[in-house]
Design an enzyme around this catalytic site. Sequence first.
Site, short mmCIF file in Angstrom:
data_model
loop_
_atom_site.label_atom_id
_atom_site.label_comp_id
_atom_site.label_asym_id
_atom_site.label_seq_id
_atom_site.Cartn_x
_atom_site.Cartn_y
_atom_site.Cartn_z
CD GLU A 1 9.50 19.56 17.22
OE1 GLU A 1 9.00 18.56 18.20
OE2 GLU A 1 8.35 20.50 16.91
CD GLU B 1 0.33 21.30 22.13
OE1 GLU B 1 -0.21 19.96 22.33
OE2 GLU B 1 0.50 21.87 21.82
NE ARG C 1 1.31 13.03 17.47
CZ ARG C 1 2.01 13.95 19.03
NH1 ARG C 1 1.79 14.70 19.21
NH2 ARG C 1 3.24 13.16 19.90
CG HIS C 2 6.20 16.69 15.42
ND1 HIS C 2 5.49 15.31 16.24
CD2 HIS C 2 6.04 17.41 16.12
CE1 HIS C 2 5.18 15.54 17.28
NE2 HIS C 2 5.57 17.07 17.72
NE ARG D 1 7.86 24.34 17.64
CZ ARG D 1 7.16 25.06 18.18
NH1 ARG D 1 6.83 23.66 19.13
NH2 ARG D 1 6.54 25.86 18.76
CB SER E 1 0.31 25.28 23.37
OG SER E 1 0.39 23.80 24.11
NE ARG F 1 0.41 18.58 15.43
CZ ARG F 1 1.58 18.66 16.23
NH1 ARG F 1 0.66 19.46 17.78
NH2 ARG F 1 2.62 18.58 17.04
P1 ATP Z 1 3.84 18.73 20.46
O1 ATP Z 1 3.52 18.86 22.06
O2 ATP Z 1 2.54 18.70 19.72
O3 ATP Z 1 4.44 18.42 19.50
P2 ATP Z 1 4.30 21.26 20.80
O4 ATP Z 1 3.64 21.83 22.70
O5 ATP Z 1 5.32 21.72 21.02
O6 ATP Z 1 3.63 20.04 19.76
P3 ATP Z 1 3.50 24.39 20.73
O7 ATP Z 1 5.36 24.90 20.95
O8 ATP Z 1 2.87 24.32 21.89
O9 ATP Z 1 4.34 22.92 20.19
O10 ATP Z 1 2.73 24.89 19.55
C1 ATP Z 1 2.00 25.08 20.01
C2 ATP Z 1 1.63 24.34 18.35
O11 ATP Z 1 1.98 24.74 16.99
C3 ATP Z 1 0.93 23.62 19.00
O12 ATP Z 1 0.14 22.91 19.32
C4 ATP Z 1 0.67 22.37 17.25
O13 ATP Z 1 -0.76 22.76 16.86
C5 ATP Z 1 1.66 23.46 16.37
N1 ATP Z 1 2.89 22.95 16.06
C6 ATP Z 1 4.18 23.12 17.15
N2 ATP Z 1 5.21 22.25 16.92
C7 ATP Z 1 4.59 21.32 15.29
C8 ATP Z 1 5.34 20.99 14.66
N3 ATP Z 1 7.28 20.64 14.60
N4 ATP Z 1 4.82 20.61 13.28
C9 ATP Z 1 3.21 20.95 13.23
N5 ATP Z 1 2.73 21.58 13.95
C10 ATP Z 1 3.24 21.89 15.27
MG MG Z 2 1.64 22.78 23.89
#
Ligand code: ATP
Ligand code: MG
Length: 433
Positions: free
Chosen positions: A215, A356, A221-222, A213, A359, A407
């Site tokens: 981001e 979180e 936490r990312h 990702r 999801s 996470r």
């Molecule tokens: P957040 O809102 O916390 O950035 P997200 O809702 O974008 O997460 P999801 O697409 O729901 O993330 O991904 C499912 C799970 O994968 C998340 O709940 C989290 O535990 C993990 N996750 C997602 N993106 C990341 C990241 N960039 N780094 C670490 N863990 C991640």
């Molecule tokens: Mg999510």
Amino acid sequence: MYRSHYSKDVTKKDYNKSITVAGWIEDIRNIGSIAFIILRDKRGTLQLTVLKKKNPELFEKLTSLSRESVISVKGICKENEKVRNDYEILPERLEILSVAKAPLPLGVVDKVEADFDTRLDNRFIDLRKQKNQAIFTIRNAVIAAVHKYLQSQDFVEVHTPKITASSSEGGTDVFKLKYFEKEAFLAQSPQLYKQSLMATGLDRVYEIAWYFRAEEHNTRRHLNESTAVDLEMAFINDEEEVMNVLENLVYNMWKKASDCKNELKILVKKISVPELPFARIVYDKVVDKLQDRNSSIEWGQDLGTDDERLLGDIMKEEGAELYFITKYPLESKPFYTMPKGDKYSRGFDLACKGIEIASGSQRIHDVKLLEERMKACDLNPEDFESYLKAFKYGMPPHGGFGFGIERFLMELLDIKNIRECILFPRDRTRLTP
Ligand code: ATP
Ligand code: MG
């Protein structure tokens, strides 16, 4: 020569016998006539005791080695209550396997912790620290628990492509790459593939998946490359069935972690296994609770970092460290989320102490509705042609979740920065090592 015993595997039976040990020299204390050398291996440390008078040449060789050099030593194992592990080794033979350059870029047992960037720049040394070894030993244990639990529940492990033609869920946080003459993307998640697999009859699948990702923001936490347990299951009645698998999975992982007594001791961490079932709270109630505590959140919005944390505090007061947030507004969840009436969805999050960790949802399996929802989310169904095809020739109702491993670990062990939970983190500024 190398090794007949690890430091922690020596027992009383080995006393007065010749054994071989091998590892890294953690410390050398030379007091002239006698020297004490601390040797570290993957199970811990042990002491070599060398007398100058007994073997001057060996004494000289050993004491002139640099810290973190790798050696193998053969010698008599002597009981000694004053020494760590209650024994010491009196070396008779030495094999130098690798001499470490001095000075070290990073100490392994230094009292003062180096700054985080120095640690990560020299991660191969940083990972020699007991604390870090403990984190990754626990990581290994909880992943073993994932396989054990899901296999016992009739899930099949799968591996889906990480190079893809379309981004998993739309959005901007996707890494592009050149694929010969075409443009391709690194998978943000296995979402589209694991759903396609629901049309194959495999029914229950999981993957320990890589998420890529792009981001932009650097947070604690990312990661830009992270790992997750992704799961999808068919013939479900509702999202509650998915939540059920998820909470049992987390429970089993937590339980397995609580068995890692040595590692938890090293991390000075006590963990208590959560009770099943986990708390469930509907989104509307979350908004009410947050607004009561002066949050500016409005209905329909996703929870921001501060709101997540505040909710974590509120739920802790109510005795829940792990809780599901259910019945999210449709507009705050991805296009494939099954609606529940006009306004709501069958999407949920699982949070732990205000963060979180997963999801999930029941998904849409009706292709018409799916196309509608795509358009409503400003996505073009034509970009998802091969995904949509899988829904046109027999697709059962299904649902699943994505659950971040790093996470989970950071919340399980109360680690402040997610980068501690992955061997070689990738973030906005870090691509090496
Ligand atoms: P957040 O809102 O916390 O950035 P997200 O809702 O974008 O997460 P999801 O697409 O729901 O993330 O991904 C499912 C799970 O994968 C998340 O709940 C989290 O535990 C993990 N996750 C997602 N993106 C990341 C990241 N960039 N780094 C670490 N863990 C991640
Ligand atoms: Mg999510």
